[in-house]
Design an enzyme around this catalytic site. Structure first.
Site, PDB file in Angstrom:
ATOM      1  CB  CYS A 189      -0.698   2.550   4.054  1.00 18.66           C
ATOM      2  SG  CYS A 189      -2.151   1.877   3.272  1.00 18.66           S
ATOM      3  CG  ASP A 190       3.094   1.173   4.442  1.00 17.06           C
ATOM      4  OD1 ASP A 190       2.598   1.652   5.483  1.00 17.06           O
ATOM      5  OD2 ASP A 190       2.917   0.002   4.079  1.00 17.06           O
ATOM      6  CB  CYS A 201      -0.917  -0.018   1.226  1.00 20.87           C
ATOM      7  SG  CYS A 201      -1.956   1.438   1.343  1.00 20.87           S
TER       8      CYS A 201
END
Ligand code: FAD
Length: 305
Positions: free
Chosen positions: A136-137, A133
């Site tokens: 997200c990261d 992701c």
């Protein structure tokens, strides 16, 4: 045990649309999810192919769809569905990790989850450089080099996102050309921060005691290690359907089989979106499936009387 006309399992774009249609037909509808509503849209930065928006952030579109469903009378219920059992043709029991619901019609919209590479180091460095992701990261890799594994729409669009936040993005692909839409390919090839490693199969993700330091690939029969701080893997999806094995409604890969009306082989159980066997898995197609299933759930219940 609470009883509903319709239980929708999964609150991604497919499930939220099905729930909206069923609720607008004046049915009592529970929409279950084991996580936050929105499904895969929550892991998507810009969505540029949903009609009506030039570009919209995934979580923003999720919120809009959720509000439409809730404002139409849908009840959101948290729960991880473990199984559906049948009392009779009409009565379906939906067992979650903490509860049991009863419904006459069920719409399965559990979507799909990222496929793993299955190579050494992938699990060991999950959360320590290995990610599925970018949204997200990605920010953890500011000013660092990262690799993206894959060549489809998700790999390239998320690679473009990573190019904005990281130093450099190396796209590692096992073929000599991409599968992504042409518009994404053009953008990627014109992006100074994106490189391509072709015809390369990932063999291992390597690291020191704590973090990823590289990706070992095999190219033209030779092994080489590409130094990188992060590996983002986008090599396709697997259906979230194991919990429905007792119903015998999937093919051998686990994709749920339906007809054009989203009906499975079990009367009153419909399946929609990415979990269904179909060619194009997108938000628009999940939404289209959802509208059809919501309406057909209503017609199924009408005919039961
Ligand atoms: P999902 O979105 O997968 O939602 C399924 C829901 O079911 C999830 O919320 C999950 O928590 C829930 N669930 C699963 N199992 C259970 C269970 N046992 N009990 C309860 N709940 C459960 N599509 C586009 O059209 N445009 C794009 O730009 C685009 N970009 C993408 C970028 C990325 C990185 C990814 C991963 C996907 C992208 N897609 C895009 C694809 C799109 O997101 C999916 O096709 C779409 O979300 C599928 O919707 P769905 O409702 O079928 O399932």
């Amino acid at each position: 045990m609470k009883k509903y006309d319709v239980v929708v399992i999964g609150a991604g774009p497919g499930g939220m649309t099905a729930a909206l249609y069923a609720a607008r037909a004046n049915l009592s509808v529970a929409m279950l999810d084991r996580g936050v509503y929105g499904g895969q849209m929550n892991n998507t930065d810009d969505i540029e192919n949903y009609p009506g928006f030039t570009s919209i952030k995934g979580p923003e579109l999720s919120e809009k769809m959720y509000q439409s469903a809730i404002n139409s009378g849908v009840e959101f219920v948290y729960g991880d569905v473990q199984q559906i059992t049948l009392d009779s043709e009409q009565v379906k029991h939906i067992k979650t990790d903490s509860d049991e619901l009863i419904a006459n019609a069920v719409i399965i919209a559990t979507g799909a989850t990222h496929r793993k590479l299955g190579v050494p180091g992938e699990d060991k460095f999950a959360g320590k450089g290995v990610s599925y992701c970018a949204v997200c990261d990605g920010a953890f890799f500011r000013n660092k080099d990262v690799a993206v594994v894959g060549g489809g729409d998700s790999a390239i669009s998320e690679g473009l996102y990573l190019a904005n936040v990281t130093k450099n993005v190396n796209v590692i692909h096992h073929r000599d050309k991409l599968r992504a839409q042409q518009v994404l390919q053009d953008r990627a090839f014109n992006n100074q921060k994106m490189d391509f490693t072709w015809n390369s199969n990932v063999k291992e993700i390597v690291g020191d005691d704590t973090y990823v330091t590289g990706v070992k690939v095999q190219r033209n029969g030779h092994d080489e290690t590409i130094p990188t701080s992060g590996v983002f893997i986008y090599i396709g999806n697997v259906p979230n359907s194991k919990m429905f094995a007792n119903l015998n409604i999937t093919d051998e890969q686990g994709w749920i089989l339906t007809n054009d009306e989203m009906e499975t082989s079990v009367p009153g159980i419909f399946a929609i979106g990415d979990v269904r066997k179909k060619k194009l898995r997108q938000i628009t197609t999940a939404v289209g499936d959802g509208g059809i299933a919501g309406q057909n759930a209503y017609e199924y219940l009408e005919q039961l009387g």
